[in-house]
Design a protein around this motif. Structure first.
Motif, PDB file in Angstrom:
ATOM      1  N   ALA A  19      18.127  32.834 -72.637  1.00 34.39           N
ATOM      2  CA  ALA A  19      19.232  32.543 -71.717  1.00 34.39           C
ATOM      3  C   ALA A  19      20.551  32.446 -72.475  1.00 34.39           C
ATOM      4  O   ALA A  19      21.584  32.912 -71.991  1.00 34.39           O
ATOM      5  CB  ALA A  19      18.957  31.242 -70.971  1.00 34.39           C
ATOM      6  N   ALA A  20      20.524  31.850 -73.667  1.00 31.37           N
ATOM      7  CA  ALA A  20      21.752  31.740 -74.461  1.00 31.37           C
ATOM      8  C   ALA A  20      22.239  33.110 -74.910  1.00 31.37           C
ATOM      9  O   ALA A  20      23.440  33.375 -74.956  1.00 31.37           O
ATOM     10  CB  ALA A  20      21.512  30.834 -75.662  1.00 31.37           C
ATOM     11  N   LYS A  21      21.306  34.002 -75.223  1.00 31.06           N
ATOM     12  CA  LYS A  21      21.673  35.320 -75.736  1.00 31.06           C
ATOM     13  C   LYS A  21      22.136  36.252 -74.619  1.00 31.06           C
ATOM     14  O   LYS A  21      23.113  36.984 -74.766  1.00 31.06           O
ATOM     15  CB  LYS A  21      20.471  35.938 -76.450  1.00 31.06           C
ATOM     16  CG  LYS A  21      20.811  37.203 -77.222  1.00 31.06           C
ATOM     17  CD  LYS A  21      19.582  37.776 -77.899  1.00 31.06           C
ATOM     18  CE  LYS A  21      19.137  36.854 -79.021  1.00 31.06           C
ATOM     19  NZ  LYS A  21      17.999  37.417 -79.766  1.00 31.06           N
ATOM     20  N   HIS A  22      21.460  36.202 -73.474  1.00 31.60           N
ATOM     21  CA  HIS A  22      21.729  37.165 -72.416  1.00 31.60           C
ATOM     22  C   HIS A  22      22.431  36.560 -71.198  1.00 31.60           C
ATOM     23  O   HIS A  22      22.749  37.281 -70.252  1.00 31.60           O
ATOM     24  CB  HIS A  22      20.425  37.813 -71.950  1.00 31.60           C
ATOM     25  CG  HIS A  22      19.690  38.512 -73.047  1.00 31.60           C
ATOM     26  ND1 HIS A  22      20.138  39.680 -73.609  1.00 31.60           N
ATOM     27  CD2 HIS A  22      18.536  38.209 -73.699  1.00 31.60           C
ATOM     28  CE1 HIS A  22      19.307  40.071 -74.549  1.00 31.60           C
ATOM     29  NE2 HIS A  22      18.318  39.190 -74.625  1.00 31.60           N
ATOM     30  N   GLY A  23      22.682  35.277 -71.203  1.00 34.01           N
ATOM     31  CA  GLY A  23      23.271  34.615 -70.038  1.00 34.01           C
ATOM     32  C   GLY A  23      24.668  35.092 -69.725  1.00 34.01           C
ATOM     33  O   GLY A  23      25.023  35.311 -68.560  1.00 34.01           O
ATOM     34  N   ASN A  24      25.493  35.276 -70.751  1.00 31.58           N
ATOM     35  CA  ASN A  24      26.876  35.695 -70.540  1.00 31.58           C
ATOM     36  C   ASN A  24      26.924  37.105 -69.949  1.00 31.58           C
ATOM     37  O   ASN A  24      27.713  37.381 -69.040  1.00 31.58           O
ATOM     38  CB  ASN A  24      27.633  35.632 -71.863  1.00 31.58           C
ATOM     39  CG  ASN A  24      29.126  35.676 -71.667  1.00 31.58           C
ATOM     40  OD1 ASN A  24      29.627  35.379 -70.592  1.00 31.58           O
ATOM     41  ND2 ASN A  24      29.836  36.054 -72.704  1.00 31.58           N
ATOM     42  N   ALA A  25      26.083  38.002 -70.455  1.00 35.73           N
ATOM     43  CA  ALA A  25      26.052  39.371 -69.926  1.00 35.73           C
ATOM     44  C   ALA A  25      25.588  39.369 -68.473  1.00 35.73           C
ATOM     45  O   ALA A  25      26.131  40.101 -67.635  1.00 35.73           O
ATOM     46  CB  ALA A  25      25.133  40.236 -70.777  1.00 35.73           C
ATOM     47  N   TYR A  27      25.937  36.915 -66.336  1.00 35.20           N
ATOM     48  CA  TYR A  27      27.027  36.343 -65.550  1.00 35.20           C
ATOM     49  C   TYR A  27      28.087  37.404 -65.250  1.00 35.20           C
ATOM     50  O   TYR A  27      28.522  37.555 -64.106  1.00 35.20           O
ATOM     51  CB  TYR A  27      27.625  35.162 -66.318  1.00 35.20           C
ATOM     52  CG  TYR A  27      28.865  34.577 -65.713  1.00 35.20           C
ATOM     53  CD1 TYR A  27      28.787  33.770 -64.591  1.00 35.20           C
ATOM     54  CD2 TYR A  27      30.123  34.834 -66.256  1.00 35.20           C
ATOM     55  CE1 TYR A  27      29.932  33.226 -64.023  1.00 35.20           C
ATOM     56  CE2 TYR A  27      31.259  34.295 -65.697  1.00 35.20           C
ATOM     57  CZ  TYR A  27      31.157  33.496 -64.584  1.00 35.20           C
ATOM     58  OH  TYR A  27      32.278  32.960 -64.025  1.00 35.20           O
ATOM     59  N   LYS A  28      28.482  38.162 -66.267  1.00 35.05           N
ATOM     60  CA  LYS A  28      29.497  39.204 -66.074  1.00 35.05           C
ATOM     61  C   LYS A  28      28.993  40.296 -65.134  1.00 35.05           C
ATOM     62  O   LYS A  28      29.728  40.779 -64.278  1.00 35.05           O
ATOM     63  CB  LYS A  28      29.899  39.798 -67.419  1.00 35.05           C
ATOM     64  CG  LYS A  28      30.752  38.868 -68.241  1.00 35.05           C
ATOM     65  CD  LYS A  28      31.128  39.490 -69.569  1.00 35.05           C
ATOM     66  CE  LYS A  28      31.966  38.512 -70.379  1.00 35.05           C
ATOM     67  NZ  LYS A  28      32.330  39.066 -71.682  1.00 35.05           N
ATOM     68  N   GLN A  29      27.732  40.673 -65.292  1.00 37.29           N
ATOM     69  CA  GLN A  29      27.152  41.698 -64.432  1.00 37.29           C
ATOM     70  C   GLN A  29      27.098  41.223 -62.980  1.00 37.29           C
ATOM     71  O   GLN A  29      27.412  41.979 -62.053  1.00 37.29           O
ATOM     72  CB  GLN A  29      25.754  42.051 -64.920  1.00 37.29           C
ATOM     73  CG  GLN A  29      25.038  43.056 -64.066  1.00 37.29           C
ATOM     74  CD  GLN A  29      23.582  43.211 -64.473  1.00 37.29           C
ATOM     75  OE1 GLN A  29      23.094  42.492 -65.325  1.00 37.29           O
ATOM     76  NE2 GLN A  29      22.896  44.149 -63.845  1.00 37.29           N
ATOM     77  N   LEU A  30      26.738  39.975 -62.789  1.00 32.44           N
ATOM     78  CA  LEU A  30      26.653  39.417 -61.437  1.00 32.44           C
ATOM     79  C   LEU A  30      28.028  39.375 -60.777  1.00 32.44           C
ATOM     80  O   LEU A  30      28.183  39.735 -59.610  1.00 32.44           O
ATOM     81  CB  LEU A  30      26.043  38.015 -61.499  1.00 32.44           C
ATOM     82  CG  LEU A  30      25.760  37.329 -60.182  1.00 32.44           C
ATOM     83  CD1 LEU A  30      24.653  38.061 -59.433  1.00 32.44           C
ATOM     84  CD2 LEU A  30      25.357  35.891 -60.418  1.00 32.44           C
ATOM     85  N   LEU A  31      29.040  38.943 -61.525  1.00 30.68           N
ATOM     86  CA  LEU A  31      30.392  38.912 -60.965  1.00 30.68           C
ATOM     87  C   LEU A  31      30.914  40.315 -60.678  1.00 30.68           C
ATOM     88  O   LEU A  31      31.583  40.541 -59.667  1.00 30.68           O
ATOM     89  CB  LEU A  31      31.337  38.183 -61.916  1.00 30.68           C
ATOM     90  CG  LEU A  31      31.300  36.663 -61.834  1.00 30.68           C
ATOM     91  CD1 LEU A  31      32.312  36.062 -62.788  1.00 30.68           C
ATOM     92  CD2 LEU A  31      31.577  36.176 -60.434  1.00 30.68           C
ATOM     93  N   GLU A  32      30.623  41.260 -61.559  1.00 31.82           N
ATOM     94  CA  GLU A  32      31.074  42.637 -61.350  1.00 31.82           C
ATOM     95  C   GLU A  32      30.427  43.239 -60.109  1.00 31.82           C
ATOM     96  O   GLU A  32      31.075  43.929 -59.323  1.00 31.82           O
ATOM     97  CB  GLU A  32      30.754  43.479 -62.587  1.00 31.82           C
ATOM     98  CG  GLU A  32      31.275  44.891 -62.518  1.00 31.82           C
ATOM     99  CD  GLU A  32      32.789  44.978 -62.464  1.00 31.82           C
ATOM    100  OE1 GLU A  32      33.297  45.912 -61.818  1.00 31.82           O
ATOM    101  OE2 GLU A  32      33.468  44.111 -63.048  1.00 31.82           O
TER     102      GLU A  32
END
Length: 122
Positions: A19-25, A27-32
C-alpha cells in the motif's frame, strides 16, 4: 497459535509495504478516472448548492422508498396469511434475519455505551 500470529503479522507487513509503494499511484489513477465528478473551483456557494441538491434529491426519493416499503409489508402479510404453505427454509431465513437484526441492535447499544458491557443484554 504463535506461528499463525507471526504469519498474520508478516502478511500485514507485506500489505502495508504494498500500500505504501502503490497507494499514491492508485490515488492518482482514481482521481484521473473520476475527475468529471470533481468540482474545479470549490467555493462555499457551490458546496452549499451541492449539499442542497443532495438533500432535496433524497427528500424527493422518499415516496418511491415508501411505496417499496409498503409492497414489502404487503408481501409479508400475504406470507403470514398462507403460513401453512411456508417451507422450513423460508422460516429459517426469517429467523436468521430477525436474529441478525437483534445482534446489530445489541452491538449498537454496546458501541453507544462506549464498549461497556452493562445492562440487561448479557
Amino acid at each position: 497459535m504463535a506461528s499463525k500470529l507471526l504469519q498474520m503479522k508478516s502478511k500485514a507487513v507485506q500489505a502495508s509495504c504494498f500500500a505504501a509503494k502503490h497507494g499514491n499511484a492508485y490515488y492518482k489513477q482514481l482521481l484521473e478516472k473520476n475527475k468529471h465528478y470533481v468540482q474545479e473551483h470549490p467555493t462555499i456557494e457551490k458546496c452549499d448548492l451541492l449539499s442542497k441538491q443532495l438533500f432535496y434529491t433524497r427528500l424527493a426519493s422518499i415516496p418511491v422508498r415508501q411505496e417499496a416499503f409498503w409492497k414489502e409489508v404487503d408481501y409479508v402479510k400475504q406470507l403470514w396469511k398462507h403460513r401453512q404453505d411456508l417451507k422450513v427454509e423460508d422460516a429459517g431465513i426469517a429467523a436468521l434475519f430477525g436474529l441478525e437484526c437483534f445482534c446489530w441492535f445489541c452491538a449498537g447499544e454496546i458501541v453507544g455505551r462506549g464498549f461497556t458491557f452493562t445492562g440487561y443484554y448479557l
